[in-house]
Design a protein around this motif. Structure first.
Motif, PDB file in Angstrom:
ATOM      1  N   GLY A   1       0.894  -1.237   0.153  1.00 28.80           N
ATOM      2  CA  GLY A   1       0.211  -0.110   0.102  1.00 28.80           C
ATOM      3  C   GLY A   1       0.843   1.221   0.165  1.00 28.80           C
ATOM      4  O   GLY A   1       0.435   2.473   0.410  1.00 28.80           O
ATOM      5  N   LYS A   2       2.047   1.135  -0.528  1.00 30.76           N
ATOM      6  CA  LYS A   2       3.119   2.290  -0.524  1.00 30.76           C
ATOM      7  C   LYS A   2       2.824   3.175  -1.729  1.00 30.76           C
ATOM      8  O   LYS A   2       2.792   2.853  -2.741  1.00 30.76           O
ATOM      9  CB  LYS A   2       4.498   1.675  -0.358  1.00 30.76           C
ATOM     10  N   TYR A   3       2.871   4.531  -1.558  1.00 37.08           N
ATOM     11  CA  TYR A   3       2.817   5.418  -2.459  1.00 37.08           C
ATOM     12  C   TYR A   3       4.164   5.808  -3.086  1.00 37.08           C
ATOM     13  O   TYR A   3       5.261   5.738  -2.573  1.00 37.08           O
ATOM     14  CB  TYR A   3       2.236   6.687  -2.039  1.00 37.08           C
ATOM     15  N   PRO A   4       4.158   6.248  -4.288  1.00 41.60           N
ATOM     16  CA  PRO A   4       5.463   6.498  -4.922  1.00 41.60           C
ATOM     17  C   PRO A   4       5.900   7.909  -4.668  1.00 41.60           C
ATOM     18  O   PRO A   4       4.995   8.598  -3.820  1.00 41.60           O
ATOM     19  CB  PRO A   4       4.993   6.594  -6.552  1.00 41.60           C
ATOM     20  N   PRO A   5       7.104   8.308  -4.520  1.00 46.30           N
ATOM     21  CA  PRO A   5       7.465   9.592  -4.408  1.00 46.30           C
ATOM     22  C   PRO A   5       6.868  10.741  -5.280  1.00 46.30           C
ATOM     23  O   PRO A   5       6.327  10.399  -6.419  1.00 46.30           O
ATOM     24  CB  PRO A   5       9.045   9.767  -4.712  1.00 46.30           C
ATOM     25  N   PRO A   6       6.429  12.066  -4.984  1.00 40.46           N
ATOM     26  CA  PRO A   6       5.662  12.927  -5.613  1.00 40.46           C
ATOM     27  C   PRO A   6       6.086  13.222  -7.050  1.00 40.46           C
ATOM     28  O   PRO A   6       5.364  13.270  -7.942  1.00 40.46           O
ATOM     29  CB  PRO A   6       5.552  14.346  -4.857  1.00 40.46           C
ATOM     30  N   GLU A   7       7.327  13.238  -7.352  1.00 41.59           N
ATOM     31  CA  GLU A   7       8.131  13.349  -8.657  1.00 41.59           C
ATOM     32  C   GLU A   7       7.693  12.416  -9.833  1.00 41.59           C
ATOM     33  O   GLU A   7       7.780  12.387 -10.898  1.00 41.59           O
ATOM     34  CB  GLU A   7       9.559  13.613  -8.547  1.00 41.59           C
ATOM     35  N   LYS A   8       7.271  11.042  -9.076  1.00 41.09           N
ATOM     36  CA  LYS A   8       6.945   9.737  -9.999  1.00 41.09           C
ATOM     37  C   LYS A   8       5.130   9.742 -10.019  1.00 41.09           C
ATOM     38  O   LYS A   8       5.079   8.839 -10.651  1.00 41.09           O
ATOM     39  CB  LYS A   8       7.597   8.625  -9.472  1.00 41.09           C
ATOM     40  N   ALA A   9       4.532  10.555  -9.491  1.00 39.27           N
ATOM     41  CA  ALA A   9       3.293  10.229  -9.216  1.00 39.27           C
ATOM     42  C   ALA A   9       2.495  10.181 -10.529  1.00 39.27           C
ATOM     43  O   ALA A   9       1.689   9.379 -10.888  1.00 39.27           O
ATOM     44  CB  ALA A   9       2.642  11.248  -8.477  1.00 39.27           C
ATOM     45  N   ILE A  10       2.821  11.071 -11.526  1.00 44.91           N
ATOM     46  CA  ILE A  10       2.257  11.156 -12.843  1.00 44.91           C
ATOM     47  C   ILE A  10       2.537  10.018 -13.448  1.00 44.91           C
ATOM     48  O   ILE A  10       1.594   9.235 -14.293  1.00 44.91           O
ATOM     49  CB  ILE A  10       2.290  12.296 -13.724  1.00 44.91           C
ATOM     50  N   ASP A  11       3.800   9.640 -13.635  1.00 42.32           N
ATOM     51  CA  ASP A  11       3.986   8.191 -14.319  1.00 42.32           C
ATOM     52  C   ASP A  11       3.246   6.939 -13.823  1.00 42.32           C
ATOM     53  O   ASP A  11       2.740   6.066 -14.482  1.00 42.32           O
ATOM     54  CB  ASP A  11       5.581   8.308 -14.313  1.00 42.32           C
ATOM     55  N   VAL A  12       3.361   6.979 -12.426  1.00 42.35           N
ATOM     56  CA  VAL A  12       2.711   5.891 -11.943  1.00 42.35           C
ATOM     57  C   VAL A  12       1.210   5.883 -12.022  1.00 42.35           C
ATOM     58  O   VAL A  12       0.583   5.034 -12.158  1.00 42.35           O
ATOM     59  CB  VAL A  12       3.202   5.622 -10.474  1.00 42.35           C
ATOM     60  N   TYR A  13       0.651   7.012 -12.168  1.00 46.07           N
ATOM     61  CA  TYR A  13      -0.730   7.297 -12.218  1.00 46.07           C
ATOM     62  C   TYR A  13      -1.197   6.662 -13.769  1.00 46.07           C
ATOM     63  O   TYR A  13      -2.189   5.951 -13.683  1.00 46.07           O
ATOM     64  CB  TYR A  13      -1.240   8.566 -12.044  1.00 46.07           C
ATOM     65  N   ASN A  14      -0.423   7.106 -14.547  1.00 45.99           N
ATOM     66  CA  ASN A  14      -0.646   6.587 -15.933  1.00 45.99           C
ATOM     67  C   ASN A  14      -0.499   4.954 -16.104  1.00 45.99           C
ATOM     68  O   ASN A  14      -1.377   4.275 -16.777  1.00 45.99           O
ATOM     69  CB  ASN A  14       0.502   6.954 -17.128  1.00 45.99           C
ATOM     70  N   TYR A  15       0.340   4.330 -15.386  1.00 48.22           N
ATOM     71  CA  TYR A  15       0.431   3.161 -15.193  1.00 48.22           C
ATOM     72  C   TYR A  15      -0.855   2.112 -14.611  1.00 48.22           C
ATOM     73  O   TYR A  15      -1.108   1.396 -15.135  1.00 48.22           O
ATOM     74  CB  TYR A  15       1.678   2.425 -14.796  1.00 48.22           C
ATOM     75  N   ALA A  16      -1.333   2.899 -13.418  1.00 47.00           N
ATOM     76  CA  ALA A  16      -1.976   2.583 -12.686  1.00 47.00           C
ATOM     77  C   ALA A  16      -3.563   2.590 -13.609  1.00 47.00           C
ATOM     78  O   ALA A  16      -4.407   1.384 -13.516  1.00 47.00           O
ATOM     79  CB  ALA A  16      -2.649   3.256 -11.394  1.00 47.00           C
ATOM     80  N   ARG A  17      -3.736   3.565 -14.271  1.00 49.94           N
ATOM     81  CA  ARG A  17      -4.728   3.587 -15.370  1.00 49.94           C
ATOM     82  C   ARG A  17      -4.760   2.476 -16.364  1.00 49.94           C
ATOM     83  O   ARG A  17      -5.739   2.039 -16.945  1.00 49.94           O
ATOM     84  CB  ARG A  17      -4.802   5.049 -16.118  1.00 49.94           C
ATOM     85  N   MET A  18      -3.564   2.249 -16.983  1.00 50.50           N
ATOM     86  CA  MET A  18      -3.234   1.232 -17.943  1.00 50.50           C
ATOM     87  C   MET A  18      -3.749   0.075 -17.449  1.00 50.50           C
ATOM     88  O   MET A  18      -4.148  -0.940 -18.145  1.00 50.50           O
ATOM     89  CB  MET A  18      -2.087   1.301 -18.372  1.00 50.50           C
ATOM     90  N   PHE A  19      -3.232  -0.316 -16.312  1.00 51.71           N
ATOM     91  CA  PHE A  19      -3.646  -1.709 -15.536  1.00 51.71           C
ATOM     92  C   PHE A  19      -4.903  -1.556 -14.934  1.00 51.71           C
ATOM     93  O   PHE A  19      -5.529  -2.762 -14.099  1.00 51.71           O
ATOM     94  CB  PHE A  19      -2.591  -2.146 -14.404  1.00 51.71           C
ATOM     95  N   ARG A  20      -5.839  -0.459 -14.979  1.00 53.67           N
ATOM     96  CA  ARG A  20      -7.105  -0.311 -14.299  1.00 53.67           C
ATOM     97  C   ARG A  20      -7.237  -0.827 -12.896  1.00 53.67           C
ATOM     98  O   ARG A  20      -8.013  -1.309 -12.251  1.00 53.67           O
ATOM     99  CB  ARG A  20      -8.110  -1.283 -15.134  1.00 53.67           C
ATOM    100  N   LEU A  21      -6.194  -0.213 -12.107  1.00 52.38           N
ATOM    101  CA  LEU A  21      -6.111  -0.316 -10.800  1.00 52.38           C
ATOM    102  C   LEU A  21      -6.860   0.927 -10.135  1.00 52.38           C
ATOM    103  O   LEU A  21      -6.296   2.061  -9.500  1.00 52.38           O
ATOM    104  CB  LEU A  21      -4.377  -0.248 -10.261  1.00 52.38           C
ATOM    105  N   GLY A  22      -8.316   0.755 -10.103  1.00 54.98           N
ATOM    106  CA  GLY A  22      -8.863   2.185  -9.775  1.00 54.98           C
ATOM    107  C   GLY A  22      -8.755   2.366  -8.326  1.00 54.98           C
ATOM    108  O   GLY A  22      -8.776   3.768  -8.056  1.00 54.98           O
TER     109      GLY A  22
END
Length: 263
Positions: free
Chosen positions: A78-99
């Motif tokens: 349940g760990k969040y990414p560092p703020p500077e990586k948030a947008i890139d990780v969000y794009n992957y989360a959307r791609m894998f449909r991790l709502g």
């Protein structure tokens, strides 16, 4: 003793899964990938979604492993990414449909800003917007980063431009302060013309996001007092934009809030 008992009481959810992510091998548990039941990862390991395999039979994702590792860290702990990586990780989360993960990442300021910018961009004429962005980048290419705070680019909507557009002049402004001392900010001439409405907040947000992502300054600001009538030439609304790089951030420490709006 507990580990021994777990090994003898085998649970299918404890199956070790190997993933090939952009050439890097990750190992994790089946239950980890299935944490969000409606995600593509969960459907993949449950046979409800087809995924390419590499030559060794591992699931293969054509992704950046340095970004994907944050997906696994979330699913594991349940760990969040560092703020500077948030947008890139969000794009992957959307791609894998991790709502659920997407909803959590939307608390990050940069992600909120990017979503607003994407929404704003969708309302603009794509061809005209790309041309304007290209024109702005072309103008910025002649700027040295050290003079960013001393130059602003003026954008004029083409419907308001007279035949003598090349003579359009917008004066220097004197509103940025460094330690209480006024700093002259001069326009880059001539203004850049566009058919898009330069008073459209959607245009402002889209430009702010793209210019920042392309490395043309940490902050994007525009002066709402610059949007006024030209000095008797164009007689149209002018949009002034100024970029602030990381190295020149100090120039904006004392900027008067009534003049500058941060997007």
């Amino acid at each position: 003793m507990e580990v021994f008992q777990k090994a003898n009481n085998y649970d299918e959810d404890d199956t070790i899964i190997e993933l090939n992510v952009g050439g890097k091998i990750f190992s994790t548990l089946k239950c980890t990938l299935a944490r969000e039941k409606d995600s593509l990862l969960a459907k993949m390991i449950n046979g409800k979604s087809t995924t390419k395999l590499d030559n060794s039979g591992r699931y293969f994702f054509d992704c950046n492993p340095d970004i994907f590792c944050h997906i696994l860290e979330y699913l594991r702990f349940g760990k969040y990414p560092p703020p500077e990586k948030a947008i890139d990780v969000y794009n992957y989360a959307r791609m894998f449909r991790l709502g659920e993960f997407m909803a959590s990442l939307e608390q990050f300021k940069d992600v909120q800003y990017k979503l607003q910018a994407d929404h704003s961009k969708s309302s603009l004429d794509n061809k005209k917007y790309k041309q304007l962005l290209q024109d702005i980048i072309g103008r910025l290419s002649i700027f040295n980063e050290s003079i960013y705070p001393r130059r602003y680019i003026c954008i004029v909507t083409v419907n308001n431009i007279a035949e003598n557009f090349s003579e359009c002049y917008f004066p220097e402004i004197d509103i940025i302060y460094r330690k209480g001392v006024p700093v002259k900010v001069n326009p880059s001439k001539p203004p850049i013309k566009t058919e898009l409405q330069n008073t459209d907040v959607n245009l402002i947000r889209a430009l702010a996001s793209d210019l920042k992502s392309l490395g043309y300054g940490r902050f994007f600001k525009y002066n709402k007092h610059v949007i006024s009538n030209c000095c008797s030439v164009c007689r149209g609304n002018h949009l002034g934009i100024i970029l602030n790089s990381k190295n020149t951030e100090k120039y904006f420490e004392h900027a008067h809030p009534s003049f500058w709006i941060s997007i």
